[in-house]
Design a protein around this motif. Structure first.
Motif, PDB file in Angstrom:
ATOM      1  N   ALA A   1       0.832  -1.212   0.000  1.00 21.27           N
ATOM      2  CA  ALA A   1       0.000   0.000   0.000  1.00 21.27           C
ATOM      3  C   ALA A   1       0.861   1.255   0.000  1.00 21.27           C
ATOM      4  N   ILE A   2       1.967   1.249   0.759  1.00 23.21           N
ATOM      5  CA  ILE A   2       2.769   2.476   0.855  1.00 23.21           C
ATOM      6  C   ILE A   2       3.687   2.671  -0.352  1.00 23.21           C
ATOM      7  N   GLU A   3       3.791   1.658  -1.233  1.00 17.93           N
ATOM      8  CA  GLU A   3       4.519   1.877  -2.479  1.00 17.93           C
ATOM      9  C   GLU A   3       3.835   2.955  -3.314  1.00 17.93           C
ATOM     10  N   LYS A   4       2.507   3.027  -3.233  1.00 14.61           N
ATOM     11  CA  LYS A   4       1.739   4.042  -3.970  1.00 14.61           C
ATOM     12  C   LYS A   4       1.847   5.393  -3.281  1.00 14.61           C
ATOM     13  N   SER A   5       1.675   5.388  -1.970  1.00 10.98           N
ATOM     14  CA  SER A   5       1.811   6.613  -1.178  1.00 10.98           C
ATOM     15  C   SER A   5       1.979   6.210   0.275  1.00 10.98           C
ATOM     16  N   ASN A   6       2.962   6.816   0.937  1.00  7.61           N
ATOM     17  CA  ASN A   6       3.188   6.474   2.341  1.00  7.61           C
ATOM     18  C   ASN A   6       2.649   7.548   3.281  1.00  7.61           C
ATOM     19  N   GLU A   7       1.937   8.535   2.737  1.00  3.39           N
ATOM     20  CA  GLU A   7       1.401   9.613   3.555  1.00  3.39           C
ATOM     21  C   GLU A   7      -0.117   9.501   3.589  1.00  3.39           C
ATOM     22  N   PHE A   8      -0.668   9.489   4.804  1.00  2.00           N
ATOM     23  CA  PHE A   8      -2.100   9.302   5.004  1.00  2.00           C
ATOM     24  C   PHE A   8      -2.647  10.508   5.763  1.00  2.00           C
ATOM     25  N   HIS A   9      -3.599  11.202   5.158  1.00  2.00           N
ATOM     26  CA  HIS A   9      -4.180  12.426   5.721  1.00  2.00           C
ATOM     27  C   HIS A   9      -5.577  12.128   6.255  1.00  2.00           C
ATOM     28  N   PHE A  10      -5.841  12.618   7.464  1.00  2.00           N
ATOM     29  CA  PHE A  10      -7.137  12.403   8.099  1.00  2.00           C
ATOM     30  C   PHE A  10      -7.632  13.691   8.742  1.00  2.00           C
ATOM     31  N   GLU A  11      -8.940  13.810   8.832  1.00  2.00           N
ATOM     32  CA  GLU A  11      -9.535  14.792   9.734  1.00  2.00           C
ATOM     33  C   GLU A  11      -9.390  14.187  11.130  1.00  2.00           C
ATOM     34  N   LEU A  12      -9.072  15.010  12.110  1.00  2.00           N
ATOM     35  CA  LEU A  12      -8.847  14.529  13.477  1.00  2.00           C
ATOM     36  C   LEU A  12      -9.820  15.190  14.433  1.00  2.00           C
ATOM     37  N   ILE A  13     -10.508  14.371  15.203  1.00  2.00           N
ATOM     38  CA  ILE A  13     -11.314  14.860  16.321  1.00  2.00           C
ATOM     39  C   ILE A  13     -10.701  14.229  17.559  1.00  2.00           C
ATOM     40  N   LEU A  14     -10.040  15.043  18.375  1.00  2.00           N
ATOM     41  CA  LEU A  14      -9.280  14.552  19.522  1.00  2.00           C
ATOM     42  C   LEU A  14      -9.857  15.092  20.813  1.00  2.00           C
ATOM     43  N   ASN A  15     -10.198  14.184  21.698  1.00  2.00           N
ATOM     44  CA  ASN A  15     -10.637  14.523  23.048  1.00  2.00           C
ATOM     45  C   ASN A  15      -9.652  13.900  24.029  1.00  2.00           C
ATOM     46  N   GLU A  16      -9.882  14.076  25.302  1.00  2.00           N
ATOM     47  CA  GLU A  16      -8.927  13.595  26.293  1.00  2.00           C
ATOM     48  C   GLU A  16      -8.690  12.094  26.187  1.00  2.00           C
ATOM     49  N   ASN A  17      -9.756  11.305  26.053  1.00  2.00           N
ATOM     50  CA  ASN A  17      -9.618   9.850  26.057  1.00  2.00           C
ATOM     51  C   ASN A  17     -10.242   9.166  24.849  1.00  2.00           C
ATOM     52  N   THR A  18     -10.582   9.929  23.822  1.00  2.00           N
ATOM     53  CA  THR A  18     -11.106   9.370  22.583  1.00  2.00           C
ATOM     54  C   THR A  18     -10.547  10.163  21.406  1.00  2.00           C
ATOM     55  N   PHE A  19     -10.458   9.504  20.264  1.00  2.00           N
ATOM     56  CA  PHE A  19     -10.194  10.243  19.036  1.00  2.00           C
ATOM     57  C   PHE A  19     -10.788   9.510  17.850  1.00  2.00           C
ATOM     58  N   ASN A  20     -11.085  10.296  16.813  1.00  2.00           N
ATOM     59  CA  ASN A  20     -11.595   9.786  15.553  1.00  2.00           C
ATOM     60  C   ASN A  20     -10.646  10.247  14.458  1.00  2.00           C
ATOM     61  N   GLN A  21     -10.215   9.324  13.624  1.00  2.00           N
ATOM     62  CA  GLN A  21      -9.463   9.699  12.425  1.00  2.00           C
ATOM     63  C   GLN A  21     -10.399   9.413  11.262  1.00  2.00           C
ATOM     64  N   ILE A  22     -10.662  10.458  10.474  1.00  2.00           N
ATOM     65  CA  ILE A  22     -11.689  10.381   9.441  1.00  2.00           C
ATOM     66  C   ILE A  22     -11.049  10.538   8.073  1.00  2.00           C
ATOM     67  N   GLU A  23     -11.267   9.542   7.229  1.00  2.00           N
ATOM     68  CA  GLU A  23     -10.773   9.581   5.858  1.00  2.00           C
ATOM     69  C   GLU A  23     -11.715  10.437   5.022  1.00  2.00           C
ATOM     70  N   LEU A  24     -11.117  11.300   4.199  1.00  2.00           N
ATOM     71  CA  LEU A  24     -11.889  12.198   3.341  1.00  2.00           C
ATOM     72  C   LEU A  24     -11.640  11.844   1.878  1.00  2.00           C
ATOM     73  N   ASP A  25     -12.655  12.068   1.032  1.00  2.00           N
ATOM     74  CA  ASP A  25     -12.454  11.859  -0.399  1.00  2.00           C
ATOM     75  C   ASP A  25     -11.827  13.092  -1.036  1.00  2.00           C
ATOM     76  N   GLU A  26     -11.642  13.058  -2.348  1.00  2.00           N
ATOM     77  CA  GLU A  26     -10.978  14.158  -3.051  1.00  2.00           C
ATOM     78  C   GLU A  26     -11.744  15.477  -2.965  1.00  2.00           C
ATOM     79  N   ASN A  27     -13.029  15.423  -2.616  1.00  2.00           N
ATOM     80  CA  ASN A  27     -13.835  16.641  -2.462  1.00  2.00           C
ATOM     81  C   ASN A  27     -13.889  17.126  -1.017  1.00  2.00           C
ATOM     82  N   GLY A  28     -13.224  16.396  -0.106  1.00  2.00           N
ATOM     83  CA  GLY A  28     -13.253  16.766   1.299  1.00  2.00           C
ATOM     84  C   GLY A  28     -14.448  16.209   2.056  1.00  2.00           C
TER      85      GLY A  28
END
Length: 133
Positions: free
Chosen positions: A94-121
C-alpha cells in the motif's frame, strides 16, 4: 506545513501520545454516518503514539493477512498526517503508492476519531479509538 503554534496549543489541551484501541468504524454517506461497526475479540486494532512516532497493528482472526505499520505523524487542531516508513508485507504494498495518510482529526482527552476524506473533502470512513494507556 505544520504550524507549531497550533500544535503546541492542541497538545496543551489533548495529546495523541499513548496507547489507543479502536472501538469501531463509521461509514459516511453525504457526510452523515450511514452505518457503524464495533470492534470485537476477533477484530482488534491498536495504535501507539510517542511524541513523534506511530506504530499500529491489526488482528483479524478471520483473515490470515498481517497488518502493521510504523512511521512518523504530525497533528494540527483538526488534522492528522501519518507518514508510514515500513510495515507488514500488505502495508508495504500500500505504501509503495503513497506512504502519507491524511485524516480529519477529532481529539478529546480519552477518545479520538481519524476520518478519511475523499478528493472533495467529504467524509468516507472514521476509525474510532479510546485511550487504554
Amino acid at each position: 506545513m505544520l504550524d507549531n503554534k497550533v500544535t503546541i496549543e492542541n497538545n496543551d489541551k489533548h495529546s495523541l501520545v499513548g496507547v489507543w484501541q479502536m472501538v469501531g468504524y463509521y461509514n459516511y454517506l453525504d457526510n452523515k454516518v450511514s452505518d457503524s461497526f464495533m470492534s470485537s475479540d476477533t477484530y482488534k486494532q491498536i495504535k501507539i503514539y510517542s511524541p513523534n512516532k506511530v506504530m499500529w497493528s491489526r488482528l483479524n482472526k478471520q483473515d490470515s493477512t498481517d497488518w502493521f505499520g510504523y512511521g512518523n505523524y504530525k497533528t494540527t487542531d483538526s488534522t492528522l498526517v501519518e507518514t508510514i516508513v515500513y510495515g507488514s508485507n500488505s502495508m508495504n504494498k500500500a505504501i509503495e503508492k503513497s506512504n502519507e495518510f491524511h485524516f480529519e482529526l477529532i481529539l478529546n482527552e480519552n477518545t479520538f476519531n481519524q476520518i478519511e476524506l475523499d478528493e472533495n473533502g467529504d467524509r468516507i470512513l472514521a476509525e474510532n479509538y479510546i485511550r487504554i494507556e
